[in-house]
Motif scaffolding. Structure first.
Motif, short mmCIF file in Angstrom:
data_model
loop_
_atom_site.label_atom_id
_atom_site.label_comp_id
_atom_site.label_asym_id
_atom_site.label_seq_id
_atom_site.Cartn_x
_atom_site.Cartn_y
_atom_site.Cartn_z
N ASN A 48 0.85 -0.94 -0.02
CA ASN A 48 0.32 0.38 -0.28
C ASN A 48 0.85 1.46 -0.05
O ASN A 48 1.89 1.56 -0.93
CB ASN A 48 -0.68 -0.29 1.40
CG ASN A 48 -2.30 -0.15 0.26
OD1 ASN A 48 -3.01 -0.11 -0.33
ND2 ASN A 48 -3.12 -1.63 1.54
N SER B 83 -0.08 -3.33 4.63
CA SER B 83 -1.00 -3.16 5.87
C SER B 83 -1.91 -4.50 6.93
O SER B 83 -1.15 -3.83 8.29
CB SER B 83 -2.37 -3.04 4.65
OG SER B 83 -2.55 -1.79 4.46
N PHE C 85 -6.39 -0.15 9.68
CA PHE C 85 -4.92 -1.00 9.04
C PHE C 85 -4.70 0.60 8.34
O PHE C 85 -5.12 0.89 7.47
CB PHE C 85 -5.77 -2.10 8.10
CG PHE C 85 -5.73 -3.35 9.15
CD1 PHE C 85 -4.63 -4.34 9.17
CD2 PHE C 85 -6.45 -4.07 9.73
CE1 PHE C 85 -5.22 -5.81 10.13
CE2 PHE C 85 -7.25 -4.86 10.23
CZ PHE C 85 -6.70 -5.89 10.05
N PRO C 86 -3.61 0.71 8.57
CA PRO C 86 -2.42 1.48 7.49
C PRO C 86 -2.54 1.20 6.93
O PRO C 86 -2.86 0.53 5.83
CB PRO C 86 -1.59 1.79 8.20
CG PRO C 86 -1.36 0.31 8.62
CD PRO C 86 -2.35 0.38 9.21
N ASP C 87 -3.37 2.38 5.20
CA ASP C 87 -3.54 2.22 3.97
C ASP C 87 -2.57 2.83 2.96
O ASP C 87 -1.53 2.57 2.63
CB ASP C 87 -4.77 1.90 3.89
CG ASP C 87 -5.46 1.65 2.70
OD1 ASP C 87 -4.59 2.26 1.46
OD2 ASP C 87 -6.02 1.25 2.45
N TRP D 87 -7.90 1.87 7.51
CA TRP D 87 -8.37 1.24 6.66
C TRP D 87 -9.58 0.85 7.52
O TRP D 87 -8.84 -0.02 8.38
CB TRP D 87 -7.92 0.42 5.34
CG TRP D 87 -9.26 -0.69 5.77
CD1 TRP D 87 -9.69 -1.74 5.94
CD2 TRP D 87 -10.19 -1.18 4.15
NE1 TRP D 87 -9.90 -3.08 4.76
CE2 TRP D 87 -10.79 -2.04 4.25
CE3 TRP D 87 -10.32 0.41 2.87
CZ2 TRP D 87 -11.46 -2.21 2.60
CZ3 TRP D 87 -11.04 -0.37 1.94
CH2 TRP D 87 -11.57 -1.56 1.73
N ILE E 48 4.10 0.54 3.79
CA ILE E 48 3.10 0.07 4.29
C ILE E 48 2.75 -1.03 4.04
O ILE E 48 1.68 -1.41 2.63
CB ILE E 48 1.79 0.65 4.06
CG1 ILE E 48 2.11 2.36 5.09
CG2 ILE E 48 0.52 0.22 5.00
CD1 ILE E 48 0.84 3.16 5.94
N ARG F 40 0.43 -3.92 10.33
CA ARG F 40 0.33 -2.48 11.15
C ARG F 40 0.87 -1.77 11.23
O ARG F 40 1.15 -0.87 11.88
CB ARG F 40 -0.03 -3.14 12.10
CG ARG F 40 -2.06 -3.63 12.30
CD ARG F 40 -2.74 -3.70 14.18
NE ARG F 40 -3.60 -5.12 14.15
CZ ARG F 40 -4.53 -4.73 13.59
NH1 ARG F 40 -4.23 -2.82 13.70
NH2 ARG F 40 -6.01 -4.74 13.98
N THR G 55 -8.88 5.02 2.38
CA THR G 55 -8.67 3.98 1.59
C THR G 55 -6.78 4.79 0.83
O THR G 55 -6.27 4.14 1.12
CB THR G 55 -8.27 4.19 0.22
OG1 THR G 55 -9.26 4.92 -0.71
CG2 THR G 55 -9.77 2.74 0.06
#
Length: 284
Positions: free
Chosen positions: A145, A161, A193-195, A210, A159, A164, A236
Motif C-alpha cells: 500500500n 497493511s 489498518f494503515p492504507d 482502513w 506500508i 499495521r 483508502t
C-alpha cells in the motif's frame, strides 16, 4: 479542527490512489474494482471517467503526457486521452493484481501488488525505471500500500497493511536502493489498518486508516500529532492537491460493507489541511 467536505459524490467500489497532476491541474484517482480512472479539476469542477480493461490499482501522470497504470497483469502506458495503450511490464500471475503505486523523486514508479485473497507473502513492491527495467525490492509482502518520500528524498515510507506498520527506509544510489528499514509507527489494534499515505512539506506523514474511519498525521520522528475523524469507515488513500497544494484529498471504498455510509466511495477533501510537496511525473 479540520473539516471534511465532499469533493466528488461518487459510488466507487474501491476508490484509491489520489494523485495531483500539476501540468493538467487536476486530481487523478481510480476505482480499482470498478476498472475506472477518474479525474477532477477542483477549480472548474470538470470530471472525466475512463474505463480500463482490467482492475487498476493506480494511475499516475507521465512526463510526456498520458498515464502510467498499475493494472492486474502489470504496468501499462496510456497516451494522452487514453487512445493508445502498451504494456511496459507485462507480468500476469493467477490470483494477483496491482495495488497502490507512487512515483519517486527520480521519476521511477514504485508499484505494489497483492493477491485477491490477501494471502501473506503473495505480493511485492517493485521499482520500475522509466525505461521499463523492473527490480523487485520487497518480495513476500501481503497488501502493498502507501509509499512516499521525505521532502529531501533521503527517506522512503512504506506500508504493508496487515503488518499495521508504517516503515521507513534510507534511500541511496540515486533513489534505487533502500537500507535500514525499520518501523516508524505501529497502529494499535482496534484503530484500523494503515492504507495509503502522503508526506507534507514539513516531513510529516499522513496515514489513512482502513476500517478506522480516520486519517492521522505523524511527525518525522513517529509522534502522533493530529487525528481527523471521517464519516466513512473505509478511507483508502490521501494526497495534497488543488491551488497551492493546500487541500488534502481522500479516496474511500464501499466494498465489503453491508451498510456503507452514503459518502462511501466518494472523493473527500480536507481544505487547507497543510502544505503538500509537488509531485514528479513518471519518466517513461
Amino acid at each position: 479542527m479540520t473539516r471534511v467536505e465532499v469533493a466528488v459524490r461518487e459510488y466507487a467500489e474501491l476508490g484509491e490512489g489520489p494523485t495531483w497532476d500539476p501540468a493538467a491541474r487536476r486530481l487523478i484517482w481510480v476505482d480499482i474494482l470498478g476498472c475506472r480512472v477518474h479525474t477532477y479539476d477542483p477549480v472548474s469542477g470538470r470530471r472525466t471517467v475512463t474505463a480500463t480493461e482490467q482492475h487498476v490499482g493506480a494511475a499516475k501522470p507521465r512526463a510526456g503526457g498520458g498515464l502510467v497504470a498499475n493494472l492486474r497483469d502489470g504496468v501499462g502506458l496510456y497516451d494522452e486521452g487514453g487512445a493508445a495503450f502498451r504494456w511496459l511490464v507485462h507480468d500476469p500471475a493467477p490470483g494477483r493484481r496491482g495495488n497502490d503505486a507512487a512515483v519517486a523523486p527520480d521519476g521511477a514508479l514504485w508499484a505494489g501488488t497483492m493477491r485477491y485473497d490477501e494471502a501473506a507473502g503473495g505480493g511485492t513492491l517493485t521499482r520500475i525505471a522509466p525505461d521499463g527495467t523492473a527490480t523487485t525490492v520487497f518480495p513476500g509482502v501481503a497488501v502493498s500500500n502507501g509509499t512516499g518520500w521525505s521532502p529531501d528524498g533521503t527517506l522512503m515510507y512504506y506500508i504493508d497493511s496487515p503488518t499495521r506498520r508504517v516503515d521507513v527506509c534510507r534511500v541511496s544510489d540515486g533513489g534505487g536502493h533502500l537500507t535500514d528499514r525499520r518501523p516508524l509507527v505501529t497502529i494499535e489494534p482496534g484503530a484500523g489498518f494503515p492504507d495509503g499515505l502522503t508526506v507534507d512539506a514539513d516531513g510529516c506523514v499522513w496515514v489513512v486508516l482502513w476500517d478506522g474511519a480516520a486519517i492521522r498525521r505523524y511527525t518525522p520522528g513517529g509522534t502522533l500529532d493530529m487525528v481527523v475523524e471521517l464519516p466513512v469507515r473505509r478511507p483508502t488513500a490521501c494526497a495534497f492537491g488543488g491551488p497551492g497544494l493546500r487541500d488534502l484529498y481522500l479516496t474511500t471504498a464501499r466494498t465489503g460493507l453491508a451498510r456503507p455510509h452514503p459518502l462511501s466511495g466518494s472523493l473527500l477533501v480536507l481544505p487547507d489541511a497543510g502544505q503538500g510537496i509537488a509531485g514528479i511525473p513518471f519518466g517513461g
